[in-house]
Design a protein around this motif. Structure first.
Motif, PDB file in Angstrom:
ATOM      1  N   UNK A  65       0.765  -1.167  -0.002  1.00  9.44           N
ATOM      2  CA  UNK A  65      -0.044  -0.125  -0.006  1.00  9.44           C
ATOM      3  C   UNK A  65       0.921   1.117   0.123  1.00  9.44           C
ATOM      4  N   UNK A  66       1.958   1.260   0.923  1.00  8.81           N
ATOM      5  CA  UNK A  66       2.722   2.624   1.127  1.00  8.81           C
ATOM      6  C   UNK A  66       3.788   2.446   0.283  1.00  8.81           C
ATOM      7  N   UNK A  67       3.986   2.069  -1.102  1.00  4.69           N
ATOM      8  CA  UNK A  67       4.704   2.104  -1.841  1.00  4.69           C
ATOM      9  C   UNK A  67       4.194   2.082  -3.401  1.00  4.69           C
ATOM     10  N   UNK A  68       4.935   1.671  -4.490  1.00  2.00           N
ATOM     11  CA  UNK A  68       4.719   1.938  -5.667  1.00  2.00           C
ATOM     12  C   UNK A  68       4.912   0.250  -6.455  1.00  2.00           C
ATOM     13  N   UNK A  69       4.809  -0.705  -5.460  1.00  2.00           N
ATOM     14  CA  UNK A  69       5.005  -2.151  -6.024  1.00  2.00           C
ATOM     15  C   UNK A  69       3.678  -2.722  -5.905  1.00  2.00           C
ATOM     16  N   UNK A  70       2.558  -2.321  -5.225  1.00  2.00           N
ATOM     17  CA  UNK A  70       1.308  -3.215  -4.898  1.00  2.00           C
ATOM     18  C   UNK A  70       0.112  -2.511  -5.825  1.00  2.00           C
ATOM     19  N   UNK A  71      -0.573  -1.939  -5.108  1.00  2.00           N
ATOM     20  CA  UNK A  71      -1.959  -1.456  -5.301  1.00  2.00           C
ATOM     21  C   UNK A  71      -1.378  -0.204  -6.351  1.00  2.00           C
ATOM     22  N   UNK A  72      -0.554   0.416  -6.214  1.00  2.00           N
ATOM     23  CA  UNK A  72      -0.178   1.684  -6.890  1.00  2.00           C
ATOM     24  C   UNK A  72       1.113   1.436  -7.915  1.00  2.00           C
ATOM     25  N   UNK A  73       1.213   0.088  -8.000  1.00  2.00           N
ATOM     26  CA  UNK A  73       2.280  -0.403  -8.835  1.00  2.00           C
ATOM     27  C   UNK A  73       2.074  -0.130 -10.351  1.00  2.00           C
ATOM     28  N   UNK A  74       3.080  -0.859 -11.115  1.00  2.00           N
ATOM     29  CA  UNK A  74       3.206  -0.812 -12.620  1.00  2.00           C
ATOM     30  C   UNK A  74       1.864  -0.590 -13.118  1.00  2.00           C
ATOM     31  N   UNK A  75       0.969  -1.680 -12.769  1.00  2.07           N
ATOM     32  CA  UNK A  75      -0.443  -1.684 -13.876  1.00  2.07           C
ATOM     33  C   UNK A  75      -1.051  -0.508 -13.518  1.00  2.07           C
ATOM     34  N   UNK A  76      -1.348   0.174 -12.450  1.00  2.00           N
ATOM     35  CA  UNK A  76      -2.004   1.539 -12.258  1.00  2.00           C
ATOM     36  C   UNK A  76      -1.182   2.484 -13.116  1.00  2.00           C
ATOM     37  N   UNK A  77       0.105   2.481 -12.984  1.00  2.00           N
ATOM     38  CA  UNK A  77       0.917   3.591 -13.688  1.00  2.00           C
ATOM     39  C   UNK A  77       0.608   3.626 -15.191  1.00  2.00           C
ATOM     40  N   UNK A  78       0.856   2.321 -15.730  1.00  2.00           N
ATOM     41  CA  UNK A  78       0.860   2.069 -17.305  1.00  2.00           C
ATOM     42  C   UNK A  78      -0.569   2.442 -17.685  1.00  2.00           C
ATOM     43  N   UNK A  79      -1.573   1.873 -17.050  1.00  2.00           N
ATOM     44  CA  UNK A  79      -3.037   2.331 -17.562  1.00  2.00           C
ATOM     45  C   UNK A  79      -3.377   3.643 -17.522  1.00  2.00           C
ATOM     46  N   UNK A  80      -3.196   4.342 -16.276  1.00  4.40           N
ATOM     47  CA  UNK A  80      -3.337   5.703 -16.132  1.00  4.40           C
ATOM     48  C   UNK A  80      -2.673   6.587 -17.059  1.00  4.40           C
ATOM     49  N   UNK A  81      -1.382   6.280 -17.479  1.00  8.22           N
ATOM     50  CA  UNK A  81      -0.599   7.109 -17.992  1.00  8.22           C
ATOM     51  C   UNK A  81      -0.800   6.923 -19.767  1.00  8.22           C
ATOM     52  N   UNK A  82      -0.827   5.559 -20.146  1.00  4.28           N
ATOM     53  CA  UNK A  82      -0.820   5.408 -21.524  1.00  4.28           C
ATOM     54  C   UNK A  82      -2.219   4.551 -21.858  1.00  4.28           C
ATOM     55  N   UNK A  83      -2.998   3.934 -21.286  1.00  7.02           N
ATOM     56  CA  UNK A  83      -4.285   3.368 -21.810  1.00  7.02           C
ATOM     57  C   UNK A  83      -5.473   4.082 -21.767  1.00  7.02           C
ATOM     58  N   UNK A  84      -5.778   5.013 -20.706  1.00 10.42           N
ATOM     59  CA  UNK A  84      -6.976   6.075 -20.671  1.00 10.42           C
ATOM     60  C   UNK A  84      -7.318   6.718 -21.778  1.00 10.42           C
ATOM     61  N   UNK A  85      -6.310   7.159 -22.249  1.00 13.16           N
ATOM     62  CA  UNK A  85      -6.447   8.085 -23.501  1.00 13.16           C
ATOM     63  C   UNK A  85      -7.014   7.431 -24.828  1.00 13.16           C
TER      64      UNK A  85
END
Length: 648
Positions: A173-193
């Motif tokens: 949770x308090x990191x970028x390796x779990x809930x806020x990990x790579x899937x969230x980063x890639x989808x929010x940055x690349x996929x949503x557009x």
């Protein structure tokens, strides 16, 4: 009380619209200008997504009022406790994400100690995401989510990983390796557009133009309306992040026309489900999974869509074959020329709103720009062309509706990828992924075919009820390494996972795309699912084909034209044998033993061992010859019998 509920309902609907438009706008901003701050961007994106989710649940199933219209709020059952519960959960979610962002930003400046109460807050937020997963994606995905949480906490003596709850909260949770990990980063940055891009095209009316052109192009073939549905759904399926959304948006036009042509309701629904599902494997966008694969594997995007092109074309050709066989079996004639839509110059001009943005995507990527840049320029070009060619789209309410729809779709995708991030975090933290891969290898006993069958089954199960991109992220991390250790090339291993993750939406008992098509067709859901599975049978063959015959992917080292030609020939043989076996018809009704023989011969023909494939090919030739002999006998028989409406 009624007036209070109506006022609260209208307010929540307005809030959903505003939050959805904000989420879509954030996706456009990130694609155009980049992420202003990773922590803040992630917190806002996930916060908007969970808020939209809880607000939608507060209204039950009726949450689709367009605030931009003058339509008054529709009465809903007075359910203030439900509203209060979900509004409280939305508030809690926002608070938890605010706390997460605060901790992450302070950690960037100096070392801090996270209090036990904050760890408890993190676990409560993880549970809230699980609740959203249950309500929007069903118990199967929740079971995966809960199983991951139980496994990571369970003591080692009981078969778990035995990690303390505070360490799990700290890492996942308090990191970028779990809930806020790579899937969230890639989808929010690349996929949503790309979701916004697809929503704009759909809202403008470009989809209707493409369907008209598809009907005009295929109407002269037997079963033309069904062929047109396949063609039209392939166009929009590649842009859509969801086969189900594609079924609902295009199926309302295509399914009634297919039924009027003479096909059964369940077949009409199955055609739309299978065609919409195939859009997720069709370049250049592949339902945005191509961009995720490029990020996970490091393979350039253009290489991925090159490798995926021929298999995707083969999938759609197989659908055309199955429809043709069914049309001939039912005696359905081609559409009369007078009934075909006339394609005018304005139709060709309006179709540029679809084709030009696709060209822009490829061009921008070839210049070395990022995928999100390509999505932004494609969206910009689509907006200009839609405004120029579709007068109805000049109404600002249409823009608002498109952005709101894109935002709602994006919110659900963000919710599931946050859950997938947690599961992937558990896999990485515990090392279970490696052990699972080793287990697959042990069960397969180094047999590639057995390993492929095991991975296929796991993909179909793990992909049930999950959007394609999220299913790929979950499955590839666990199962991709198992295939690579058996000598399968990286691109082939990941495409294999994608195919069966995609096909899970037409595979009973959780065939969501078919179940979405069934009410439109007026058919039973499970019967439509079984029929969709029959139509998509070539999709189950193609992944094995490109694993056994790498030349089909074009970019694998050692490529040869002879190998490609051989793979294509095997596909034609296997597809025809399987299609006629499942359809029970090849110019005449096929007996059950002949159907079984055809199915077996078609499956064995693609085997890489010539000691098996060559006899299977010989058997197919014998079966075709046997059928031709039967057809000659029918032609010479002056009094053919009819049974069940079919000539024998």
């Amino acid at each position: 009380m009624t007036s209070l509920v109506l006022a609260l309902t209208w307010t929540i609907r307005a809030a959903i619209q505003l939050a959805a438009v904000a989420l879509a706008g954030l996706a456009v901003y990130a694609a155009a200008f980049g992420v202003f701050d990773v922590t803040r961007f992630t917190a806002i994106t996930v916060g908007l997504a969970t808020t939209i989710g809880f607000l939608m649940l507060s209204l039950g199933e009726s949450s689709t009022l367009d605030v931009g219209t003058a339509e008054p709020p529709r009465p809903v059952p007075a359910d203030l406790p439900r509203m209060a519960l979900h509004l409280a959960l939305a508030t809690f979610s926002a608070w938890a994400l605010w706390d997460w962002a605060d901790v992450m930003l302070r950690q960037e400046a100096f070392f801090i100690r996270i209090a036990p109460m904050q760890f408890a807050l993190g676990w409560a937020a993880i549970a809230a995401i699980g609740y959203l997963v249950l309500r929007f994606f069903g118990p199967v995905m929740l079971l995966v989510y809960v199983a991951a949480a139980v496994f990571i906490l369970l003591p080692g003596d009981w078969g778990g990983a035995g990690v303390s709850w505070t360490r799990v909260a700290n890492n996942l949770w308090f990191s970028t390796d779990g809930v806020f990990g790579r899937p969230v980063e890639v989808v929010s940055r690349v996929v949503l557009i790309f979701i916004v891009f697809g929503a704009v095209l759909q809202a403008s009316g470009a989809g209707d133009v493409l369907l008209r052109m598809a009907f005009a192009a295929t109407g002269r073939f037997a079963g033309g309306p069904a062929h047109a549905a396949i063609l039209g759904s392939s166009f929009f399926g590649t842009l859509s992040g969801s086969p189900i959304a594609n079924v609902v948006s295009t199926g309302v036009f295509t399914i009634p026309i297919i039924k009027r042509a003479g096909f059964t309701p369940r077949f009409a629904g199955a055609v739309e489900a299978a065609a919409s599902t195939g859009g997720q494997i069709m370049p250049p966008v592949m339902g945005v999974v191509a961009f995720l694969m490029a990020d996970v594997t490091g393979i350039p995007y253009l290489h991925i869509i090159t490798a995926a092109l021929i298999p995707a074309i083969l999938y759609y050709l197989s659908l055309f074959v199955v429809v043709y066989i069914e049309a001939r079996r039912l005696g359905i004639e081609p559409t009369r020329a007078a009934d075909l839509p006339r394609i005018t110059g304005i139709d060709w001009l309006r179709s540029l709103a679809f084709w030009v943005p696709l060209g822009v995507i490829i061009y921008v990527l070839m210049t070395g720009r990022t995928a999100q840049n390509a999505g932004f320029y494609a969206l910009a070009s689509a907006l200009v062309l839609c405004l120029a060619f579709f007068p109805g789209f000049r109404d600002p309410r249409r823009w608002w509706s498109a952005l709101a729809e894109a935002g709602r779709t994006s919110a659900l995708l963000m919710i599931i990828v946050a859950a997938i991030g947690f599961v992937i975090g558990v896999i990485n933290m515990s090392g279970i992924g490696l052990r699972f891969a080793e287990g697959v290898l042990a069960l397969a006993d180094t047999s590639l075919i057995m390993a492929l069958l095991l991975v296929m089954g796991a993909c179909l199960i793990m992909g049930m009820g999950v959007p394609t991109g999220a299913a790929y992220l979950l499955i590839a991390i666990v199962l991709g390494p198992a295939l690579q250790r058996l000598g399968v090339p990286l691109i082939a291993a990941h495409l294999f996972v994608v195919y069966f993750g995609v096909l899970s939406v037409v595979t009973p008992p959780v065939a969501l795309a078919a179940f979405a098509a069934a009410p439109i067709a007026g058919a039973k859901p499970m019967e439509t699912g079984v029929e969709a599975l029959r139509l998509a049978v070539a999709g189950f063959v193609i992944p094995f084909l490109f694993v056994f015959h790498h030349d089909l992917l074009l970019i694998v080292p050692g490529f040869s034209l002879a190998g490609l030609a051989w793979a294509l020939a095997l596909f034609v043989v296997a597809t025809w044998m399987l299609a006629t076996a499942l359809g029970g018809w090849e110019g005449r009704r096929l007996a059950l033993p002949e159907r079984l023989a055809r199915g077996a011969a078609g499956l064995v023909a693609i085997h890489p061992d010539p000691r098996l494939s060559l006899p299977a090919l010989a058997a197919t030739a014998a079966l075709v010859a046997l059928n031709a002999r039967g057809l000659r006998r029918l032609a010479l028989d002056p009094t053919p019998t009819r049974q069940g409406g079919e000539t024998r």
